[in-house]
Design a protein around this motif. Structure first.
Motif, PDB file in Angstrom:
ATOM      1  N   ASP A 227       0.841  -1.207   0.000  1.00 46.05           N
ATOM      2  CA  ASP A 227       0.000   0.000   0.000  1.00 46.05           C
ATOM      3  C   ASP A 227       0.872   1.252   0.000  1.00 46.05           C
ATOM      4  OD1 ASP A 227      -2.109   1.717   0.108  1.00 46.05           O
ATOM      5  OD2 ASP A 227      -2.655   1.299   2.191  1.00 46.05           O
ATOM      6  N   GLU A 229       2.580   4.556  -2.702  1.00 44.91           N
ATOM      7  CA  GLU A 229       2.179   5.378  -3.844  1.00 44.91           C
ATOM      8  C   GLU A 229       2.769   4.906  -5.168  1.00 44.91           C
ATOM      9  OE1 GLU A 229       5.568   8.841  -3.069  1.00 44.91           O
ATOM     10  OE2 GLU A 229       3.449   9.255  -2.689  1.00 44.91           O
ATOM     11  N   SER A 232      -0.265   0.887  -8.355  1.00 42.31           N
ATOM     12  CA  SER A 232      -1.627   1.220  -8.782  1.00 42.31           C
ATOM     13  C   SER A 232      -2.600   0.968  -7.636  1.00 42.31           C
ATOM     14  CB  SER A 232      -2.020   0.359  -9.988  1.00 42.31           C
ATOM     15  OG  SER A 232      -2.121  -1.008  -9.600  1.00 42.31           O
ATOM     16  N   LYS A 233      -3.800   1.448  -7.791  1.00 38.26           N
ATOM     17  CA  LYS A 233      -4.824   1.239  -6.759  1.00 38.26           C
ATOM     18  C   LYS A 233      -5.050  -0.248  -6.514  1.00 38.26           C
ATOM     19  CE  LYS A 233      -9.706   2.153  -5.763  1.00 38.26           C
ATOM     20  NZ  LYS A 233     -10.974   2.763  -6.267  1.00 38.26           N
ATOM     21  N   GLU A 234      -5.072  -1.025  -7.597  1.00 36.02           N
ATOM     22  CA  GLU A 234      -5.314  -2.463  -7.459  1.00 36.02           C
ATOM     23  C   GLU A 234      -4.163  -3.138  -6.717  1.00 36.02           C
ATOM     24  OE1 GLU A 234      -7.772  -0.701 -10.418  1.00 36.02           O
ATOM     25  OE2 GLU A 234      -5.572  -0.756 -10.295  1.00 36.02           O
ATOM     26  N   ARG A 236      -2.055  -1.721  -4.655  1.00 32.90           N
ATOM     27  CA  ARG A 236      -1.980  -1.261  -3.258  1.00 32.90           C
ATOM     28  C   ARG A 236      -2.866  -2.120  -2.368  1.00 32.90           C
ATOM     29  NH1 ARG A 236      -1.400   5.281  -2.886  1.00 32.90           N
ATOM     30  NH2 ARG A 236      -1.082   4.656  -0.714  1.00 32.90           N
TER      31      ARG A 236
END
Length: 853
Positions: A227, A229, A232-234, A236
């Motif tokens: 998690d 930066e 990617s969101k996925e 993380r």
């Protein structure tokens, strides 16, 4: 109230006199040193409970006035300094004289231990159940023993769920994400002082992982976190939740744990000499370690031999459905780049995870077994179960002889021994009792505790449990809409004036094989048992079912249903949100610990060990650890019935024996009071439970077994195959390739005419011819196994006698001869076999090839 709420935390300044509190809050030694936790409790007991026993959160929220008052309180300061002195001594005092540290040495050896979860304390929720608690206890024992050891895991924001049980008995799961600033962790840094970040390849992308570190006494636990930066969101979300998200998330987490775990240790400059894979989840580390060696010039087969040589694998799973299996298509998608770097075809790689019945799936247990040379189950029974279940790895070897052995689980005694017993042992035995945990003779002094003192101690612990249960049940049932009168009826046997009640505890994960409702098989009989006013009995149930386990949740509803019946009201209690804090109270406070697993599906089980060290008597099916720990005088065993019987028959027979034991032995003995108000027979059994369990089933004994039986041989085996630029690994890999190619053509035949009797002063001549093909006589062992047969024709080996090579037959077969002189008289049997042999093998049968005459 309308409007936006803005959170504000008013934090104190820690007085100089109490600065050490921050040190204590950042070392998980607080998870087992009750004196440390007692300091926080004394500062503000209500806040301590509100903070979930979390020292870091507590220190941010405790009132400045309380700290200032404590800093000027000579009694508190004296206790604080005593705790700090003990803490400093623990960290500084190495090479304890009572430890045999000649086995693993700092600077030469380092054990790397990988596990998907760690249950160290309720304030650090990165665990779900027994596997995590075991791993946490193991880390604590390694710290106590000062073994060169490092642990690796994943830092989840969501550990296991919080459980509430509604008015209908339905389990309601809720999750509270952890804030990393609340946890006893720090960001690991590289040499330049920047946060340590490593990457792993997943399909066509890189996933970046931050490395965190938790201090557990002497040892470090490194935890991986996606998690950040850079992802990617996925990506993380990969490490967000323990065991969350289905198969895709599971394989991603296992790549993080296995491959990322190795890379993190390399980045930290660590060079483990032994690698311990605890359950199959971290097994992808085998791939990464092989990839490293292939990059250095080894072929894959040699690299695998080098990696397996110093790898230990522990399986905790007694049923085939418990192993992680991934579709081949998923493995190809996520691991193609690694397989390319191994320089082998994908099909060869997939074969490492092959298992019966899973033709198109990759079995992580199979990978772990093929990529390690030291394997074990977690109890004697489970070792046997695993030997059969995973016997396909060694197809021509009988399960009893294949390389899977066992190390029975143990518990960290300082964590689970009640505070009252700790104080008593310190006063009566002196502080050195912690150095004698595995000394069977030492614990015979339990018998010297006066019976009335022992009984009083047990009654006091039960009273503390009763208070906690009243508080929990009142809160639980008030939320569910029950009236004060109803709640009072539910808790009436827990009130101070009713403490003569006998309390039986059943607390564990609600899974069908654990048979939580077995005791209800004869409701009328159970109702009579708990309703005798002269012998009041209360059952306390607690535990969670996996959110996707509907049959497990149905068990919770069933127990709730029983608890609401008039004949069971107040006698059957179902307590929600079972966690480590409640477990510590239950295992110390009940009178009897009930466990009714379906044999042989209890791999080990350790909750009964935690109960027994506190003087609680086990009433359990003889499975897992209890089959080894039970004696006629330290609890009660329920005779198990194996899977050859129908489920209905097994349940009926074992439920009947359970109720028989309760009616005829357990309850009568407890209430068999003498003129001093206690049961002498009960005290004798409870003392026997303590003195037989503490030395045999503690985590230090377990850790010492691993060091002696696995880590030391693995370390030396690793050295053997790595010597001279991995010459041993290359030699062994080439030899195994030859054996696999030639073995199908090997044949064995006895040439002499077998004699059925000899006189005691005679020898038995035996001649065996072996068709070896391109193998040499030195590539095999011809073995005579001498033993006896039981009345049901089971053969039991007593001795082994190798037949030396003695020439060749006319048709070119190798001849092996012996003149056998049996040491024992009378009727016996012998068998003849041949199997491959090489001096570099870690186990004589690791090739899995064997032929019999």
């Amino acid at each position: 109230m309308p409007g936006t709420r803005f959170p504000l935390e008013v934090q104190p300044r820690i007085p100089p006199e109490l600065q050490g509190l921050e040190q204590l809050a950042n070392n998980l030694i607080y998870s087992w040193e009750r004196g440390v936790r007692a300091l926080f409790f004394r500062l503000d007991c209500e806040l301590w409970e509100q903070c979930g026993h979390n020292p870091k959160v507590f220190l941010r929220r405790v009132g400045q006035d309380r700290l200032e008052k404590a800093a000027s309180d000579p009694v508190f300061l004296q206790d604080f300094r005593g705790v700090m002195s003990a803490y400093d001594s623990y960290l500084e005092f190495r090479n304890r004289p009572d430890r045999d540290r000649s086995l693993l040495k700092e600077g030469r050896d380092l054990v790397s231990y990988a596990c998907a979860e760690y249950g160290l304390h309720e304030s650090f929720p990165i665990y779900s159940g027994g596997l995590g608690i075991l791993a946490g206890d193991y880390c604590k024992a390694m710290s106590d023993m000062d073994v060169p050891f490092v642990a690796v895991g994943i830092l989840y924001r969501l550990g296991y769920f919080n459980q509430t049980i509604d008015a209908e008995g339905n389990q309601v799961a809720s999750y509270m994400p952890s804030r990393f600033e609340d946890l006893p962790i720090a960001c690991a840094t590289c040499k330049e002082g920047n946060p340590l970040i490593v990457s792993v390849r997943m399909a066509e992308r890189d996933v970046w992982l931050r490395v965190w570190v938790a201090q557990v006494g002497h040892i470090k636990l490194y935890l991986l976190d996606s998690d950040i930066e850079q992802n990617s969101k996925e990506d993380r979300a990969i490490t967000y939740q323990l065991y969350g998200g289905g198969e895709v998330n599971r394989i991603q987490q296992e790549i993080v744990l296995g491959i990322g775990g190795v890379r993190a240790q390399r980045a930290l400059g660590l060079a483990p000499t032994v690698w311990h894979i605890n359950e199959g989840h971290p097994a992808f580390q085998i791939i990464e370690r092989c990839r490293e060696l292939v990059a250095r010039g080894l072929d894959f087969a040699s690299a695998l031999e080098a990696v397996a040589a110093n790898t230990v694998f522990t399986t905790h799973t007694p049923v085939a459905a418990g192993h992680d299996l991934f579709e081949h298509s998923m493995v190809r998608h996520y691991l193609a780049s690694y397989v390319a770097e191994l320089k082998i075809p994908m099909e060869e790689f997939l074969a490492l995870g092959a298992s019966p019945g899973g033709e198109h799936r990759f079995n992580m247990t199979a990978l772990a077994l093929r990529g390690s040379r030291f394997h074990n189950g977690v109890s004697a029974i489970h070792g046997g179960v695993a030997s059969h279940m995973e016997g396909y790895i060694w197809p021509q070897i009988e399960p009893a002889e294949n390389p899977i052995r066992h190390v029975t689980n143990g518990i960290h005694v300082p964590t689970f021994l009640a505070r009252e017993w700790l104080i008593y042992f310190n006063q009566e035995f002196g502080g050195s009792w912690r150095n004698e945990l595995s000394n069977v003779d030492y614990w015979q002094q339990i018998d010297a505790i006066p019976d009335h003192v022992f009984w009083s101690q047990r009654e006091y612990l039960k009273s503390k449990l009763a208070e906690a249960l009243v508080e929990r049940i009142t809160r639980q049932q008030a939320r569910n809409g029950f009236s004060k009168a109803q709640i009072a009826r539910m808790t009436r046997h827990l009130e101070r004036g009713e403490r003569g009640v006998m309390m039986i505890g059943f607390a564990r994960r609600f899974a069908t094989y654990k048979r939580a409702t077995l005791v209800f098989s004869d409701e009328a009989r159970l109702a009579r048992l708990v309703s005798n006013p002269e012998r009041p009995v209360v059952f306390v149930f607690a535990g969670k079912a996996h959110p996707n386990d509907q049959p497990g949740q149905a068990l919770i509803r069933a127990i709730h249903h029983y608890s609401r019946k008039p004949e069971f009201e107040g006698k059957i209690l179902l307590v929600e949100n079972y966690d480590v804090a409640l477990a510590r109270k239950l295992v110390a406070g009940v009178d009897v610990w009930l466990n009714t697993p379906q044999y042989p599906q209890e791999a080990s089980g350790t909750s009964g060990q935690k109960a027994a060290i506190n003087g609680v008597l086990n009433l359990s099916v003889l499975d897992g650890w209890w089959a080894e720990g039970h004696r006629d005088d330290n609890g009660w065993g329920i005779t198990p019935h194996g899977p050859q019987y129908s489920q209905e028959f097994r349940d009926r027979e074992e439920a009947g024996e359970l109720l028989d034991l309760l009616e005829r032995q357990v309850v009568p003995l407890y209430f068999e009071r003498n003129s001093h108000g206690y049961s002498r027979g009960w005290v004798e059994r409870a003392k026997a439970a303590m003195k037989t369990t503490i030395p045999r089933f503690n985590a230090e004994r377990m850790a010492a077994d691993y060091v002696r039986e696995h880590y030391l041989p693995a370390s030396r085996q690793g050295e053997r195959v790595a010597a001279d630029g991995w010459t041993g690994a290359q030699t062994l890999a080439a030899w195994k390739k030859k054996i696999r190619a030639v073995w199908p053509a090997v044949r064995i035949e006895r040439l002499d005419v077998p004699r059925t009797d000899i006189l005691s002063d005679e020898v038995l001549p035996i001649q065996v011819a072996v068709e070896l093909g391109s193998l040499t006589p030195g590539d095999v062992v011809v073995d005579c196994v001498l033993g006896v047969e039981s009345p049901d024709a089971e053969f039991s080996a007593r001795s082994h006698h190798a037949l030396p090579h003695c020439g060749s037959t006319a048709d070119g077969r190798a001849l092996f001869c012996i003149e056998l002189k049996p040491a024992a008289p009378g009727l016996q049997s012998y068998m003849l076999r041949v199997y491959p042999h090489h001096e570099l093998l870690a186990h004589p049968f690791e090739m899995g090839r064997m032929l019999w005459v």
